[in-house]
Design a protein around this motif. Sequence first.
Motif, mmCIF file in Angstrom:
data_model
loop_
_atom_site.group_PDB
_atom_site.id
_atom_site.type_symbol
_atom_site.label_atom_id
_atom_site.label_comp_id
_atom_site.label_asym_id
_atom_site.label_seq_id
_atom_site.Cartn_x
_atom_site.Cartn_y
_atom_site.Cartn_z
ATOM 1 N N LEU A 32 29.403 2.304 -27.950
ATOM 2 C CA LEU A 32 30.753 2.871 -28.084
ATOM 3 C C LEU A 32 30.714 4.325 -28.543
ATOM 4 C CD1 LEU A 32 32.627 -0.140 -29.724
ATOM 5 C CD2 LEU A 32 32.703 0.592 -27.331
ATOM 6 N N LEU A 33 29.694 4.692 -29.299
ATOM 7 C CA LEU A 33 29.593 6.071 -29.773
ATOM 8 C C LEU A 33 28.905 6.981 -28.769
ATOM 9 C CD1 LEU A 33 28.670 5.389 -33.500
ATOM 10 C CD2 LEU A 33 30.821 6.322 -32.639
ATOM 11 N N VAL A 34 28.029 6.417 -27.941
ATOM 12 C CA VAL A 34 27.302 7.234 -26.961
ATOM 13 C C VAL A 34 28.165 7.554 -25.750
ATOM 14 C CG1 VAL A 34 25.416 7.153 -25.280
ATOM 15 C CG2 VAL A 34 24.988 6.561 -27.665
ATOM 16 N N VAL A 35 28.982 6.583 -25.307
ATOM 17 C CA VAL A 35 29.757 6.776 -24.088
ATOM 18 C C VAL A 35 30.781 7.888 -24.282
ATOM 19 C CG1 VAL A 35 31.602 5.131 -24.616
ATOM 20 C CG2 VAL A 35 30.926 5.515 -22.253
ATOM 21 N N ASP A 36 31.070 8.589 -23.200
ATOM 22 C CA ASP A 36 32.038 9.691 -23.249
ATOM 23 C C ASP A 36 33.400 9.158 -22.813
ATOM 24 O OD1 ASP A 36 33.401 12.105 -23.152
ATOM 25 O OD2 ASP A 36 31.627 13.190 -22.476
ATOM 26 N N TYR A 37 34.396 9.336 -23.679
ATOM 27 C CA TYR A 37 35.734 8.807 -23.409
ATOM 28 C C TYR A 37 36.658 9.823 -22.756
ATOM 29 C CZ TYR A 37 34.292 5.040 -26.469
ATOM 30 O OH TYR A 37 33.626 3.999 -27.023
ATOM 31 N N VAL A 38 36.176 11.027 -22.533
ATOM 32 C CA VAL A 38 37.038 12.038 -21.915
ATOM 33 C C VAL A 38 37.344 11.623 -20.484
ATOM 34 C CG1 VAL A 38 37.231 14.443 -21.240
ATOM 35 C CG2 VAL A 38 36.101 13.829 -23.379
ATOM 36 N N HIS A 39 38.614 11.605 -20.131
ATOM 37 C CA HIS A 39 39.025 11.162 -18.805
ATOM 38 C C HIS A 39 38.772 12.257 -17.783
ATOM 39 C CE1 HIS A 39 41.250 9.228 -15.628
ATOM 40 N NE2 HIS A 39 42.062 10.260 -15.542
ATOM 41 N N VAL A 40 38.063 11.902 -16.745
ATOM 42 C CA VAL A 40 37.819 12.840 -15.653
ATOM 43 C C VAL A 40 38.958 12.711 -14.649
ATOM 44 C CG1 VAL A 40 36.255 13.501 -13.809
ATOM 45 C CG2 VAL A 40 35.335 12.657 -15.976
ATOM 46 N N PRO A 41 39.660 13.801 -14.342
ATOM 47 C CA PRO A 41 40.775 13.696 -13.384
ATOM 48 C C PRO A 41 40.274 13.229 -12.026
ATOM 49 C CG PRO A 41 40.224 16.000 -13.826
ATOM 50 C CD PRO A 41 39.456 15.186 -14.814
ATOM 51 N N THR A 42 41.034 12.332 -11.429
ATOM 52 C CA THR A 42 40.630 11.774 -10.138
ATOM 53 C C THR A 42 41.357 12.417 -8.965
ATOM 54 O OG1 THR A 42 42.287 10.031 -10.417
ATOM 55 C CG2 THR A 42 40.047 9.560 -11.168
ATOM 56 N N LEU A 417 15.985 7.789 -30.125
ATOM 57 C CA LEU A 417 16.309 7.445 -28.741
ATOM 58 C C LEU A 417 17.822 7.360 -28.536
ATOM 59 C CD1 LEU A 417 13.561 4.747 -28.074
ATOM 60 C CD2 LEU A 417 13.601 7.128 -27.294
ATOM 61 N N ALA A 418 18.516 6.762 -29.502
ATOM 62 C CA ALA A 418 19.980 6.685 -29.395
ATOM 63 C C ALA A 418 20.598 8.079 -29.445
ATOM 64 C CB ALA A 418 20.539 5.812 -30.516
ATOM 65 N N GLY A 419 20.074 8.944 -30.321
ATOM 66 C CA GLY A 419 20.580 10.317 -30.370
ATOM 67 C C GLY A 419 20.315 11.079 -29.090
ATOM 68 N N GLY A 420 19.146 10.860 -28.475
ATOM 69 C CA GLY A 420 18.863 11.503 -27.195
ATOM 70 C C GLY A 420 19.820 11.069 -26.112
ATOM 71 N N MET A 421 20.190 9.764 -26.110
ATOM 72 C CA MET A 421 21.189 9.295 -25.141
ATOM 73 C C MET A 421 22.538 9.951 -25.383
ATOM 74 S SD MET A 421 20.544 5.240 -24.427
ATOM 75 C CE MET A 421 20.694 4.735 -26.132
ATOM 76 N N MET A 422 22.910 10.109 -26.639
ATOM 77 C CA MET A 422 24.202 10.709 -26.951
ATOM 78 C C MET A 422 24.243 12.175 -26.547
ATOM 79 S SD MET A 422 26.110 10.964 -30.657
ATOM 80 C CE MET A 422 26.181 9.188 -30.822
ATOM 81 N N MET A 423 23.123 12.880 -26.718
ATOM 82 C CA MET A 423 23.083 14.297 -26.408
ATOM 83 C C MET A 423 22.730 14.517 -24.945
ATOM 84 S SD MET A 423 23.996 15.079 -29.307
ATOM 85 C CE MET A 423 23.975 14.476 -30.980
ATOM 86 N N ASP A 424 23.537 13.946 -24.081
ATOM 87 C CA ASP A 424 23.427 14.176 -22.635
ATOM 88 C C ASP A 424 22.086 13.708 -22.073
ATOM 89 O OD1 ASP A 424 24.447 14.899 -20.232
ATOM 90 O OD2 ASP A 424 23.942 17.018 -20.385
#
Length: 801
Positions: A32-42, A417-424
């Motif tokens: 939940l913290l790694v995923v990006d919640y910003v909505h990409v316009p479709t 490893l979790a931090g690397g996933m979060m940082m793109d």
Amino acid sequence: MWTRLRALSQLMATAAVRRALAMMALAVGTALLVVDYVHVPTRDFQVGEVADRDVRATTAFKYVDWASTLEAQRRAEAAVPPVYDFDATLAARLQGRISDAFELARRRYGQQLMGARAEGREDLNQEELSGIAQAFLKTLELSLAPEDVDRLIAARWDKQIEDLATEYIGVAQQRYIIADRGLLPAQDRPVSVVRILRDSQDEAVLNDFSTVRTPESARQAISLYALERSADSSVDQAQARAAVALARAAVRPNFSYNQLITEERRRSAREAQGRQEVYVQQGKSLVREGDVLTQQQVETIRGLQATRSGPGMLGVVLSLVALCALLYSVIYVFGSAQIARFSRRDRDIEAMALIGLIVLLLSRGLVQLSEPLSVAVGMGMAPSSIWYMAPVAGGAMVVRILVNGETALLFALAMALAGGMMMDQQVLFALFYMLSALVGAAAAAQSNERVGLLRAGLLTGLVNAGAALLINLVQVHLGHASSSVVTASQPLWDVCFAFSGGLVSGSMALILVPLFELFGFLTDYKLVELANLNHPLLRQLMLRAPGTYHHSVIMGSLCEQAAARVGANPLLLRVSCYFHDIGKALHPQFFIENQRGGPNPHDRLRPQQSARTILAHVVDGQAVAVQYKLPAPVVDGIAMHHGTSLIKYFYAKALEQAQPDEDIDAAEFRYPGPIPDTKEAGIMLLADRCEAACRTLHNPVADSIRALVQKLVNDAVTDRQLEHCPLTVHQLYRIVDSFTETLLGIYHQRIEYPGLPANVAPQPVVDTGSIITLEIQNPLDHDPDAAPAPTAASPARDEPS
């Protein structure tokens, strides 16, 4: 229903289930913290429309900049020189055609002349000659003026005209002849010339277009050449004019633009350029609300849409949960199977899960702040610079302090490893976090003071700064820096935030460690504070039960040395020894070390009553320890330091005083336990027996001390007091050696200082006035008739301590 709920609650309370739930909670939180919640316009944006919202890059991506791609392809195409063909074999073909036409004309003329003479005519008539001339021109595939045809007929297609015509055409066709100069490049730029030879071809570069002629200029050159030639030879003028006319008519362009090869080469040059891709960093602002969209902005948004197309948000979260759960499970299983000191206690796993969530939550906050802060600060600061501030090292410090170094190592690996996933999903950031966490954990282990965490944070910050600088250097050499917007000041920002990350990690550990101590975690910092002999409980013990206090201090030294030899916690053992007998402070007079030679209250009690009084100090000690909020391991040490051993003195006394038909229950004379289940509790049980027993030795030499210690250790083993203790036989022997050495140093024999012989006069004393000695009456004694204080203590009893 209640039965099922009770069974479920019991299942949830088991250690294995608690560990599994903690790791699953960490996996879900990580996802939940790694995923990006910003909505990409479709929707599809169009050039020129006004943006109705802000759009930023939710992930790093690349897109094709078609404007730059087309511009690069146009430049590559323009750099390809035009290709022209030069047919070097055309002159020879024209010469051969002229020769063939002349040969055909002369042969037909000869044949028809023979027929005419057979008819009695001297020559051919005009019609016959015109027919041969028409066949001649048809072979040449050209037309001549009537007067030039007449000259050829008049000369009867003479060989000299043929030779002159082939010579003239050869001279003209050896130069570049183009049908129209308009077919040449508008600018004077080099062109490639493919020369077609008889059996091969080659290619050259033509820079000077002045050497290229048109057919008309080539014909003029033939006329000039023939004029110069006729002036130097005795060529018949009529024949020369016929040869010139024929050569001029035969001139053909031999230099032509090859559009096919040129286009093919330009297409290859365009394809070689490829697509111009633009790298966009995560968090970069693409469009701001109210902007009029440009072509480049539209292409950037479409590139982001193409990158993020795929499964929905739920699918991404579930995939991340599965991946994180697998990662944490593999690390846990590896640590449990391969690393002996890896902690599998449910409480430690739960604490690590909570610490991990705190670290990831703070890191997520930094990610969210990176873009706004980068825009607000400017000055070449990239959003990724702030990512170096993530306090992964702080989490590793806390785990190292609460648990141990081996567990902190695997925790650092998981969080990196979790931090690397979060940082793109950048592996260099994962390596940075791993390095930072290891340095922080190692530095935190070097100090027993809380303020040492700030020094550990400072050291971590310095190492972080160096690592960030090296990462920038690696990115430059790998070419990553050229694909993104990198300014000269970005490495400085990276270094500053990396250094700040170390300081933040130290401060975070300084805040979290006391909070976990409130929930029962025991740290070296807490133990150092408890080892202070000015602790209220120890001061009470010293004042109320000085003999017990002295016994506890000696036990601390005794156990600390033994713990160092068998891999136990020396600091925990010393503190536990200090507090193990605090229950005796409630009734100190019932313990012989505190009686100071006075009356023994046990003389007035039955053995059962005495045993209950002695046994009570364990329960009383636990109650006092809980009241003063001593750590759980110290409380457990109080409960276990006698195990379930028997109070032999009073048990034997009860048997001695028992009536013939009276049954003495040994359970009344046993401590409530439990028996020791840790190395520290086992060592303390043995030390308590040995220290008390060695006081009874009349000749405390090494052999007698070792024999007594070994006998007491064997008694404890025989009494099954160490059945649950993880001490091995080899470690028990090392404990015996340690106890012997320490006790020998404490109870060593001293030499008796002899007095002076009777025949030796004492040294004269300088007279400095009156001297008061203790041989006079005590001035503080109010009762002059009181008996003098006893000079010797009561006989020692074999009372257990």
